[in-house]
Design a protein around this motif. Structure first.
Motif, short mmCIF file in Angstrom:
data_model
loop_
_atom_site.label_atom_id
_atom_site.label_comp_id
_atom_site.label_asym_id
_atom_site.label_seq_id
_atom_site.Cartn_x
_atom_site.Cartn_y
_atom_site.Cartn_z
N GLY A 1 24.28 22.88 5.46
CA GLY A 1 23.71 22.33 6.70
C GLY A 1 22.25 21.93 6.51
O GLY A 1 21.83 20.86 6.98
N ASP A 2 21.49 22.76 5.81
CA ASP A 2 20.09 22.42 5.53
C ASP A 2 20.00 21.15 4.68
O ASP A 2 19.18 20.26 4.95
N ASN A 3 20.86 21.07 3.67
CA ASN A 3 20.88 19.88 2.80
C ASN A 3 21.27 18.63 3.59
O ASN A 3 20.70 17.56 3.39
N LEU A 4 22.21 18.80 4.50
CA LEU A 4 22.65 17.67 5.32
C LEU A 4 21.53 17.18 6.22
O LEU A 4 21.31 15.97 6.36
N ARG A 5 20.78 18.10 6.79
CA ARG A 5 19.64 17.71 7.62
C ARG A 5 18.59 16.97 6.78
O ARG A 5 18.00 15.99 7.24
N ASP A 6 18.37 17.41 5.55
CA ASP A 6 17.43 16.72 4.65
C ASP A 6 17.90 15.29 4.36
O ASP A 6 17.11 14.35 4.38
N ILE A 7 19.20 15.14 4.11
CA ILE A 7 19.77 13.82 3.85
C ILE A 7 19.60 12.92 5.08
O ILE A 7 19.23 11.74 4.97
N GLU A 8 19.84 13.48 6.27
CA GLU A 8 19.69 12.70 7.50
C GLU A 8 18.23 12.27 7.70
O GLU A 8 17.97 11.13 8.10
N LYS A 9 17.29 13.15 7.38
CA LYS A 9 15.87 12.78 7.47
C LYS A 9 15.54 11.66 6.50
O LYS A 9 14.82 10.72 6.82
N GLN A 10 16.06 11.77 5.26
CA GLN A 10 15.81 10.73 4.26
C GLN A 10 16.39 9.40 4.72
O GLN A 10 15.78 8.36 4.53
N SER A 11 17.58 9.45 5.34
CA SER A 11 18.20 8.22 5.84
C SER A 11 17.35 7.58 6.93
O SER A 11 17.15 6.37 6.94
N LEU A 12 16.85 8.41 7.83
CA LEU A 12 15.99 7.89 8.90
C LEU A 12 14.73 7.26 8.32
O LEU A 12 14.33 6.17 8.74
N THR A 13 14.12 7.95 7.38
CA THR A 13 12.91 7.44 6.74
C THR A 13 13.20 6.12 6.04
O THR A 13 12.44 5.16 6.16
N LEU A 14 14.32 6.06 5.32
CA LEU A 14 14.69 4.83 4.62
C LEU A 14 14.92 3.70 5.61
O LEU A 14 14.47 2.57 5.38
N ASN A 15 15.57 3.99 6.72
CA ASN A 15 15.79 2.96 7.74
C ASN A 15 14.48 2.46 8.33
O ASN A 15 14.31 1.27 8.58
N GLU A 16 13.54 3.38 8.56
CA GLU A 16 12.24 2.99 9.10
C GLU A 16 11.49 2.11 8.11
O GLU A 16 10.90 1.09 8.48
N VAL A 17 11.51 2.50 6.83
CA VAL A 17 10.82 1.73 5.80
C VAL A 17 11.48 0.36 5.67
O VAL A 17 10.79 -0.66 5.57
N SER A 18 12.80 0.33 5.72
CA SER A 18 13.53 -0.94 5.60
C SER A 18 13.18 -1.87 6.75
O SER A 18 12.94 -3.06 6.55
N SER A 19 13.12 -1.34 7.96
CA SER A 19 12.76 -2.16 9.13
C SER A 19 11.34 -2.67 8.99
O SER A 19 11.06 -3.83 9.27
N SER A 20 10.45 -1.80 8.54
CA SER A 20 9.05 -2.17 8.37
C SER A 20 8.91 -3.26 7.31
O SER A 20 8.19 -4.23 7.48
N THR A 21 9.63 -3.09 6.20
CA THR A 21 9.57 -4.06 5.11
C THR A 21 10.10 -5.41 5.57
O THR A 21 9.51 -6.44 5.28
N SER A 22 11.21 -5.39 6.33
CA SER A 22 11.78 -6.64 6.81
C SER A 22 10.81 -7.38 7.70
O SER A 22 10.62 -8.59 7.57
N SER A 23 10.17 -6.65 8.62
CA SER A 23 9.24 -7.32 9.52
C SER A 23 7.99 -7.79 8.76
O SER A 23 7.44 -8.84 9.06
N THR A 24 7.58 -7.05 7.75
CA THR A 24 6.41 -7.44 6.94
C THR A 24 6.70 -8.71 6.17
O THR A 24 5.88 -9.64 6.17
N ILE A 25 7.86 -8.79 5.52
CA ILE A 25 8.18 -9.98 4.74
C ILE A 25 8.37 -11.18 5.65
O ILE A 25 8.01 -12.30 5.29
#
Length: 158
Positions: free
Chosen positions: A112-136
């Motif tokens: 469960g702890d590992n799953l929460r870490d993965i979910e946080k990483q996914s959220l962070t990746l999605n935020e970075v991806s959105s930011s990168t898309s808008s920047t480009i």
């Protein structure tokens, strides 16, 4: 000696790639986008593996609870009919099952702890991806505006 030429080759290729990506920003964007997409797929696969493992552990726990209940009934029955040594053995077996259950529970908590870490990483990746898309997108609009401005200046000069 053989490591040196390999290092030089790697550095040379890295510098060529960097120059290419600087001169072709859209290719850099595509490369980063592909990297982020690959990272997202890896995280999704890991999440599915963790969920599958958690489901297996839950099933094991359910079976273990059934076994504990069964052995508690057996212990009571043995005690009721005077088979004290058998009741003691059943109680020891119950304790072993409980210990096994505690270990499974601990593993389930870790998953469960590992799953929460993965979910946080996914959220962070999605935020970075959105930011990168808008920047480009902004960089591309700026680039096009600069090209139009340069074209107008060139037409005015002619």
């Amino acid at each position: 000696m053989s490591d040196n030429w390999l290092q030089e080759l790697e550095q040379n290729l890295d510098s060529k790639l960097e120059r290419f990506l600087r001169s072709n920003p859209y290719q850099d964007f595509l490369l980063n986008e592909q990297f982020e997409r690959d990272q997202g797929y890896k995280l999704m696969r890991k999440e599915l593996q963790l969920k599958d493992a958690a489901n297996k552990l839950r099933k094991e726990l359910i079976e273990l609870v059934k076994q504990i209940r069964l052995w508690k009934e057996r212990s009571k029955r043995a005690e009721k009919y005077g088979a004290h040594s058998l009741a003691i053995k059943a109680d020891k077996h119950i304790q072993n099952l409980i210990s096994e259950g505690e270990e499974i529970w601990s593993n389930l908590k870790q998953l469960g702890d590992n799953l929460r870490d993965i979910e946080k990483q996914s959220l962070t990746l999605n935020e970075v991806s959105s930011s990168t898309s808008s920047t480009i997108e902004k960089e591309w609009r700026d680039f096009e505006a600069q090209q139009e401005l340069d074209d107008l200046k060139q037409k005015k000069a002619n």
